[in-house]
Scaffold this motif. Structure first.
Motif, PDB file in Angstrom:
ATOM      1  N   ARG A   1       0.664  -1.133   0.042  1.00  0.00           N
ATOM      2  CA  ARG A   1      -0.147  -0.353   0.019  1.00  0.00           C
ATOM      3  C   ARG A   1       0.779   1.457  -0.272  1.00  0.00           C
ATOM      4  O   ARG A   1       0.868   2.492  -0.687  1.00  0.00           O
TER       5      ARG A   1
ATOM      6  N   ASN B   1      -0.379  11.919  -2.243  1.00  0.00           N
ATOM      7  CA  ASN B   1      -1.216  13.147  -1.557  1.00  0.00           C
ATOM      8  C   ASN B   1      -0.509  12.875   0.079  1.00  0.00           C
ATOM      9  O   ASN B   1      -0.133  11.510   0.224  1.00  0.00           O
TER      10      ASN B   1
ATOM     11  N   THR C   1      -1.998  11.136   2.923  1.00  0.00           N
ATOM     12  CA  THR C   1      -2.761   9.592   3.160  1.00  0.00           C
ATOM     13  C   THR C   1      -1.120   8.697   3.475  1.00  0.00           C
ATOM     14  O   THR C   1      -1.202   8.111   3.710  1.00  0.00           O
TER      15      THR C   1
ATOM     16  N   LYS D   1      -0.785   9.599   6.942  1.00  0.00           N
ATOM     17  CA  LYS D   1      -1.922   8.618   7.536  1.00  0.00           C
ATOM     18  C   LYS D   1      -1.298   7.274   8.253  1.00  0.00           C
ATOM     19  O   LYS D   1      -1.627   6.176   9.109  1.00  0.00           O
ATOM     20  N   ARG D   2      -0.877   6.523   7.122  1.00  0.00           N
ATOM     21  CA  ARG D   2      -0.197   5.555   6.743  1.00  0.00           C
ATOM     22  C   ARG D   2       0.501   4.962   7.436  1.00  0.00           C
ATOM     23  O   ARG D   2       1.034   4.090   7.736  1.00  0.00           O
TER      24      ARG D   2
ATOM     25  N   SER E   1       8.141  10.011   6.835  1.00  0.00           N
ATOM     26  CA  SER E   1       6.647  10.034   5.592  1.00  0.00           C
ATOM     27  C   SER E   1       5.762  12.042   6.345  1.00  0.00           C
ATOM     28  O   SER E   1       5.604  12.073   4.893  1.00  0.00           O
TER      29      SER E   1
ATOM     30  N   ARG F   1      -1.614  20.210  -4.237  1.00  0.00           N
ATOM     31  CA  ARG F   1      -1.605  19.309  -2.936  1.00  0.00           C
ATOM     32  C   ARG F   1      -1.290  20.603  -1.720  1.00  0.00           C
ATOM     33  O   ARG F   1      -1.233  20.455  -0.699  1.00  0.00           O
TER      34      ARG F   1
ATOM     35  N   LYS G   1      -3.860  20.865   1.447  1.00  0.00           N
ATOM     36  CA  LYS G   1      -3.327  19.684   2.452  1.00  0.00           C
ATOM     37  C   LYS G   1      -2.773  20.192   3.699  1.00  0.00           C
ATOM     38  O   LYS G   1      -2.830  19.781   4.305  1.00  0.00           O
TER      39      LYS G   1
ATOM     40  N   ALA H   1      -6.825  11.399  11.865  1.00  0.00           N
ATOM     41  CA  ALA H   1      -6.901  11.527  10.608  1.00  0.00           C
ATOM     42  C   ALA H   1      -8.213  12.191  10.186  1.00  0.00           C
ATOM     43  O   ALA H   1      -8.064  11.846   8.894  1.00  0.00           O
TER      44      ALA H   1
END
Length: 380
Positions: free
Chosen positions: A32, A178, A181, A184-185, A233, A247, A250, A311
């Motif tokens: 992912r 993103n 994303t 968050k991951r 990240s 972006r 964000k 999140a």
């Protein structure tokens, strides 16, 4: 004492099954995380070939897709600076290789000379390790893989520039990842590990289970790797939100994660101290008031709420409330009486609660005041 064969076999099969599930879960998580990069690399390689072959008319634009993929292979969070270094390194190496091979021919000593000059030139212009390596590698490829043809002279230099430029464009403009994303991951596993460690510690204190406390401690130690991934990240998200116009919107939501990182890192380290002393409480059979167990469980709930509220991009109110409930229960345990290890656990509960409250967006000073303001009902 002889163990029952059925129970031994069952325990072993359970462990193997759990490890298989963990391995599969880890692999799916890695896929992912890499999915966005894979799409970028695929599109950039095909687009670079199309431009070099169909637009510029180059017969075999080998260096165009290679340069595009090399740019995108740079670790996220360093891409912008490293991408330009790699583009320059490719171009310098290829240009130098072609110019010298045309002049002095090809052979073992010519290749050695090309590599030597490429490295020195890259170092002279102040290049980093990747730039130096890329310049030397590109020069070697030009000197060894493709024989010189007059109709192909310097086209490989152009291919490298095209590929690098396409890679940067795909990264920043066409298919930017993103940043939320990405973050968050990476943040999720850290907060999950922290909540799990606190929950297991509360259970270990309640059941007087030293093995479970040891398991919780090992899990929190292993979370350091996940914390580093979280930090990487954040660097990636910051970079993407700066260079990719799509972006820019964000940045506000990303700021919550950026502000929380240092406090989550401190909470993780404070929790490890808490768990070590909790293990001592169990091993030494030290008295453990129920309210102390409640306090550790409330910290676990605070982390779980923090993960969800970050999140969702909402104000982490429930995380803050759960952290203060942990402080309140800790104060009750302290007033009922604690031993040496219990006093250390209580101190770490307060410190961890302060860290978690800071991670919700309050300043450290505000978080400390909130913790100090907690009073037991009926006490001044």
């Amino acid at each position: 004492m002889t163990a029952e064969p059925g129970r031994v076999g069952g325990s072993l099969s359970t462990v193997i099954t759990q490890r298989s599930k963990d391995t599969l879960r880890d692999r799916v998580h890695r896929v992912r995380l890499a999915a966005g990069w894979a799409v970028q690399a695929a599109v950039a390689a095909g687009l670079a070939w199309f431009v070099a072959h169909h637009v510029l008319g180059h017969t075999l634009p080998f260096f165009a897709p290679v340069a595009a993929m090399v740019v995108l292979a740079v670790s996220i969070g360093q891409r912008l600076r490293r991408a330009f270094e790699i583009v320059v390194g490719n171009a310098v190496g290829i240009l130098l290789g072609e110019a010298l091979i045309v002049t002095i021919g090809s052979g073992w000593w010519q290749i050695s000379l090309v590599v030597w000059l490429a490295i020195l030139l890259a170092v002279f212009v102040g290049g980093s390790g990747p730039l130096v390596t890329q310049a030397a590698t590109s020069a070697t490829l030009v000197a060894t893989l493709t024989p010189f043809q007059s109709d192909y002279f310097f086209s490989r230099f152009v291919d490298a520039v095209v590929g690098g430029t396409v890679g940067v464009a795909v990264m920043a403009l066409l298919l930017p990842l993103n940043p939320l994303t990405v973050v968050k991951r990476a943040a999720g596993p850290v907060l999950e590990a922290l909540a799990k460690g606190l929950k297991e510690t509360a259970e270990a204190l309640e059941r007087r289970d030293s093995a479970l406390a040891t398991e919780a401690l090992e899990g929190l130690r292993g979370a350091e790797t996940k914390l580093r991934a979280f930090n990487d990240s954040l660097n990636a998200g910051r970079e993407i939100s700066m260079v990719a116009p799509l972006r820019w919107g964000k940045r506000g939501a990303l700021a919550q994660y950026l502000e929380s990182y240092n406090h989550v890192a401190r909470a993780l380290r404070n929790t490890r101290v808490l768990v070590r002393r909790g293990l001592s409480m169990v091993s030494d059979d030290e008295h453990t008031p129920p309210s102390l167990i409640v306090a550790v469980g409330a910290l676990a709930e605070s982390v779980t709420h923090l993960k969800r509220e970050l999140a969702e991009g909402t104000e982490p109110v429930r995380a803050r409330e759960a952290a203060l409930e942990a402080v309140r229960a800790c104060a009750e345990a302290y007033h009922k009486g604690l031993g040496f290890s219990g006093s250390v656990v209580a101190a770490q509960i307060r410190s961890t609660a302060s860290d978690l409250i800071s991670a919700t967006g309050l300043t450290p000073e505000e978080a400390h005041r909130a913790v100090r303001s907690v009073r037991l009902p009926g006490r001044e």
